[in-house]
Design a protein around this motif. Sequence first.
Motif, mmCIF file in Angstrom:
data_model
loop_
_atom_site.group_PDB
_atom_site.id
_atom_site.type_symbol
_atom_site.label_atom_id
_atom_site.label_comp_id
_atom_site.label_asym_id
_atom_site.label_seq_id
_atom_site.Cartn_x
_atom_site.Cartn_y
_atom_site.Cartn_z
ATOM 1 N N VAL A 287 0.830 -1.207 0.000
ATOM 2 C CA VAL A 287 0.000 0.000 0.000
ATOM 3 C C VAL A 287 0.869 1.263 0.000
ATOM 4 O O VAL A 287 0.477 2.304 -0.545
ATOM 5 N N LYS A 288 2.053 1.175 0.582
ATOM 6 C CA LYS A 288 2.937 2.342 0.662
ATOM 7 C C LYS A 288 3.579 2.682 -0.678
ATOM 8 O O LYS A 288 4.205 3.734 -0.819
ATOM 9 N N GLN A 289 3.398 1.782 -1.651
ATOM 10 C CA GLN A 289 3.944 2.035 -2.990
ATOM 11 C C GLN A 289 2.909 2.660 -3.921
ATOM 12 O O GLN A 289 3.197 2.847 -5.112
ATOM 13 N N LEU A 290 1.740 2.979 -3.404
ATOM 14 C CA LEU A 290 0.750 3.675 -4.234
ATOM 15 C C LEU A 290 1.355 4.980 -4.750
ATOM 16 O O LEU A 290 1.991 5.726 -3.995
ATOM 17 N N ARG A 291 1.138 5.260 -6.009
ATOM 18 C CA ARG A 291 1.827 6.379 -6.649
ATOM 19 C C ARG A 291 1.444 7.736 -6.045
ATOM 20 O O ARG A 291 2.265 8.640 -5.984
ATOM 21 N N LYS A 292 0.198 7.881 -5.600
ATOM 22 C CA LYS A 292 -0.254 9.144 -5.013
ATOM 23 C C LYS A 292 -0.553 8.961 -3.522
ATOM 24 O O LYS A 292 -1.563 9.425 -3.013
ATOM 25 N N PHE A 293 0.347 8.283 -2.840
ATOM 26 C CA PHE A 293 0.158 7.948 -1.434
ATOM 27 C C PHE A 293 -0.107 9.184 -0.588
ATOM 28 O O PHE A 293 -1.040 9.225 0.213
ATOM 29 N N ASN A 294 0.716 10.219 -0.743
ATOM 30 C CA ASN A 294 0.584 11.410 0.098
ATOM 31 C C ASN A 294 -0.740 12.130 -0.137
ATOM 32 O O ASN A 294 -1.371 12.629 0.807
ATOM 33 N N GLU A 295 -1.163 12.196 -1.397
ATOM 34 C CA GLU A 295 -2.434 12.827 -1.719
ATOM 35 C C GLU A 295 -3.585 12.056 -1.070
ATOM 36 O O GLU A 295 -4.519 12.652 -0.515
ATOM 37 N N LEU A 296 -3.509 10.738 -1.116
ATOM 38 C CA LEU A 296 -4.553 9.910 -0.530
ATOM 39 C C LEU A 296 -4.578 10.067 0.987
ATOM 40 O O LEU A 296 -5.648 10.117 1.596
ATOM 41 N N GLU A 297 -3.409 10.164 1.590
ATOM 42 C CA GLU A 297 -3.338 10.322 3.041
ATOM 43 C C GLU A 297 -3.960 11.649 3.485
ATOM 44 O O GLU A 297 -4.664 11.714 4.501
ATOM 45 N N GLU A 298 -3.740 12.695 2.715
ATOM 46 C CA GLU A 298 -4.320 14.001 3.037
ATOM 47 C C GLU A 298 -5.850 13.945 2.996
ATOM 48 O O GLU A 298 -6.527 14.456 3.894
ATOM 49 N N ILE A 299 -6.396 13.306 1.953
ATOM 50 C CA ILE A 299 -7.851 13.180 1.834
ATOM 51 C C ILE A 299 -8.399 12.307 2.956
ATOM 52 O O ILE A 299 -9.440 12.617 3.566
ATOM 53 N N ALA A 300 -7.698 11.215 3.255
ATOM 54 C CA ALA A 300 -8.149 10.310 4.315
ATOM 55 C C ALA A 300 -8.182 11.025 5.660
ATOM 56 O O ALA A 300 -9.146 10.876 6.430
ATOM 57 N N ASP A 301 -7.157 11.808 5.959
ATOM 58 C CA ASP A 301 -7.116 12.541 7.235
ATOM 59 C C ASP A 301 -8.288 13.515 7.354
ATOM 60 O O ASP A 301 -8.908 13.631 8.419
ATOM 61 N N LYS A 302 -8.598 14.200 6.273
ATOM 62 C CA LYS A 302 -9.713 15.153 6.293
ATOM 63 C C LYS A 302 -11.047 14.433 6.470
ATOM 64 O O LYS A 302 -11.929 14.901 7.195
ATOM 65 N N PHE A 303 -11.187 13.283 5.809
ATOM 66 C CA PHE A 303 -12.437 12.535 5.920
ATOM 67 C C PHE A 303 -12.587 11.941 7.322
ATOM 68 O O PHE A 303 -13.687 11.937 7.883
ATOM 69 N N ILE A 304 -11.503 11.478 7.898
ATOM 70 C CA ILE A 304 -11.553 10.950 9.265
ATOM 71 C C ILE A 304 -11.952 12.049 10.244
ATOM 72 O O ILE A 304 -12.800 11.838 11.125
ATOM 73 N N GLU A 305 -11.369 13.235 10.094
ATOM 74 C CA GLU A 305 -11.718 14.365 10.959
ATOM 75 C C GLU A 305 -13.208 14.705 10.817
ATOM 76 O O GLU A 305 -13.901 14.939 11.809
ATOM 77 N N PHE A 306 -13.696 14.711 9.570
ATOM 78 C CA PHE A 306 -15.118 14.967 9.336
ATOM 79 C C PHE A 306 -15.971 13.898 10.005
ATOM 80 O O PHE A 306 -16.974 14.199 10.670
ATOM 81 N N MET A 307 -15.599 12.629 9.846
ATOM 82 C CA MET A 307 -16.400 11.536 10.388
ATOM 83 C C MET A 307 -16.415 11.545 11.911
ATOM 84 O O MET A 307 -17.432 11.203 12.529
#
Length: 315
Positions: A287-307
């Motif tokens: 999973v850490k080799q996903l090409r846009k890992f950092n972008e996905l992590e940023e979106i995930a963090d925002k969605f977790i905060e929202f949830m």
Amino acid sequence: MNFSDRIKGAIFGMALGDALGLGTEFMTADEVKFHYPDGLRHFSEIIRDGHRCMWKRGEWTNDTNVNLIFIQSILECEGLDIRHFASKLKEWFSLDGIDMPDFYNELIHYEGWEDHPLETTHHVWMENNLSQARNEALPRAIISGILGNPRLLGNTLDCISLTHDDSRCVSTGVLVALMADSLLRTGEPASYDTLRASAHTLDGRTIHALDVAYSGKFEDIAIDDPDNIWQTRKCMAAALWTVWHCNSAEETLSKIIDAGGDADTNGAVAMGLAGLKYGYKALPEEVKQLRKFNELEEIADKFIEFMEKYEAAKQ
């Protein structure tokens, strides 16, 4: 395992299943074995043919792109606004809608679709006699399930029907959303009886696929049958089968990827549920080799905060 780790697991699990599934998409199980004798486990192993060369290794496909648009719309509206989601989807499709079914083009460019998306989609499906019951909308059900009640049914109905006006698509979406909701909030799979009751109410044709997922063999799903490779019931059955019969996220990933078929969408849905069941920390290291890992992590963090705020407001 905490709430945020499960949500992060779902988002990254979907992207991982999608991106690695591209490597066996459209193949039969025998073809997968020919190209990947030891199974496909790493992005670096993905063959470069006429289809797969459209993406870089480790890059996800439209399944994850559409789901990220869905999440971004939820964040911007602080909940599901189907017209806002339709507008963002149309904007993305006009710029980067590669590898999408032909009927998306008809829908999204139909005059006024983003203003009255559900009504327009229903009209287009009836006018063109569409009856494919395809699986493209199914990954959205993971996000709808994460949103949970009190509008789980309504949200799932809307986000699926936005593009797929077919009761089979809606029914499979609701079952996946119910499973996602249960895994996130209880840590346990939704019961067979709960899912069967929903399938019976929404579309009884879904029950056979549910039965295979619960008590059949994985091979019974015939996931690589080229005659119905995109069928939404097939994708649902494969994902639910892994919840009930696999014991780790790694086992889930290999079971789905090595089966071929529509492996990117199947992988996205199955690994979204696996992420909720086992959490982000249990996902394979790839999973850490996903090409846009950092972008996905940023979106995930925002969605977790929202949830977290969304759940607190329910109390």
